[in-house]
Write an enzyme that holds these catalytic residues in place. Structure first.
Site, PDB file in Angstrom:
ATOM      1  N   LYS A 218      -4.800  22.488 -45.641  1.00  0.00           N
ATOM      2  CA  LYS A 218      -4.278  23.216 -44.478  1.00  0.00           C
ATOM      3  C   LYS A 218      -2.795  22.888 -44.329  1.00  0.00           C
ATOM      4  CE  LYS A 218      -6.298  24.038 -39.911  1.00  0.00           C
ATOM      5  NZ  LYS A 218      -7.080  23.360 -38.869  1.00  0.00           N
TER       6      LYS A 218
HETATM    7  C1  E4P Z   1      -8.034  25.415 -36.176  1.00  0.00           C
HETATM    8  O1  E4P Z   1      -8.107  25.216 -37.355  1.00  0.00           O
HETATM    9  C2  E4P Z   1      -7.595  24.428 -35.193  1.00  0.00           C
HETATM   10  O2  E4P Z   1      -8.088  23.176 -35.600  1.00  0.00           O
HETATM   11  C3  E4P Z   1      -8.144  24.643 -33.806  1.00  0.00           C
HETATM   12  O3  E4P Z   1      -8.934  25.802 -33.742  1.00  0.00           O
HETATM   13  C4  E4P Z   1      -7.144  24.521 -32.702  1.00  0.00           C
HETATM   14  O4  E4P Z   1      -7.787  24.756 -31.486  1.00  0.00           O
HETATM   15  P1  E4P Z   1      -7.207  24.266 -30.071  1.00  0.00           P
HETATM   16  O5  E4P Z   1      -6.197  25.267 -29.630  1.00  0.00           O
HETATM   17  O6  E4P Z   1      -8.406  24.260 -29.188  1.00  0.00           O
HETATM   18  O7  E4P Z   1      -6.622  22.902 -30.281  1.00  0.00           O
END
Ligand code: E4P
Length: 221
Positions: free
Chosen positions: A83
């Site tokens: 990622k």
């Molecule tokens: C996605 O890969 C992220 O880890 C996640 O969905 C972020 O979500 P949040 O806005 O609740 O932190």
């Protein structure tokens, strides 16, 4: 639509994986930090529990750092997706890792143009954060609609991974649009499972069965 769990919590991962509900996992540095402990061993453990794709995020912000970390993360398991953030260096790393056959998830996507650039850089997944857009008064789901429309005009092979999901209606809307993946906090998946009428209905069935059983004590199913 594939369902990923958005967590580094091993207990939740095992719970929903045992139910056969999980197609993959997404993590990020904040989720890893929330669990504490040694992130490296937690990451390795997750890749062993889950058969599908496990997104593990780099923490370097420069191109060469992302490449080095990405390659090290990939050694944790053949299901690791690296990622990277939606930055110029992130896109460069995406292009480079993807061309070496290492799948990449481009994260922190907040516009259709960013999604388009990530797709052109060879991303396997693009992660638009809908909840964080809703939080600032923009329509997160509209971004998913727009990316879906754009991607349907071309043949990028990039999957739309709906991230920052806050509640079950986000999931319904993402499915109606035809998003490829939703990544869900464990609490949202829990809420999707339950319905008060299911609980009441089951209680009634079992009470009625008990009445029937009391007049037929030797009958079993
Ligand atoms: C996605 O890969 C992220 O880890 C996640 O969905 C972020 O979500 P949040 O806005 O609740 O932190």
């Amino acid at each position: 639509m594939k369902i990923f769990l958005d967590t580094a919590n091993l207990e939740s991962i095992k719970k929903f994986n045992d139910m056969g509900l999980l197609d993959g996992i997404t993590t990020n540095p904040s989720l890893m930090s929330k669990e504490g402990g040694d992130p490296k061993s937690a990451m390795k453990e997750i890749t062993k529990i889950i058969k599908g794709d496990v997104s593990l995020e780099v923490v370097s912000t420069d191109f060469s750092g992302m490449i080095e970390e990405g390659k090290r993360l990939r050694e944790f398991g053949s299901n690791v997706v690296v990622k990277v953030p939606m930055t110029p260096d992130g896109l460069k790393a995406c292009k480079s890792l993807s061309s070496e056959g290492i799948p990449v998830n481009v994260t922190l996507v907040f516009s259709s143009n960013q999604a388009l650039l990530a797709a052109k850089s060879g991303a396997k997944y693009v992660s638009p954060f809908i909840g964080r857009l809703d939080d600032i008064g923009q329509d997160g789901m509209n971004l998913i609609r727009e990316i879906k429309e754009i991607f349907s005009n071309y043949d990028f092979g990039t999957q739309i991974l709906v991230a920052s999901v806050r509640h079950p209606m986000h999931v319904v809307d993402a499915a109606k649009i035809g998003a490829d993946v939703v990544t869900l906090p464990p609490g949202v998946l829990d809420k999707m499972l339950g319905h008060p009428l299911t609980t009441i209905g089951l209680d009634n069935f079992l009470n009625d069965w008990e009445k029937l059983k009391s007049s037929n004590p030797d009958s079993k199913i």
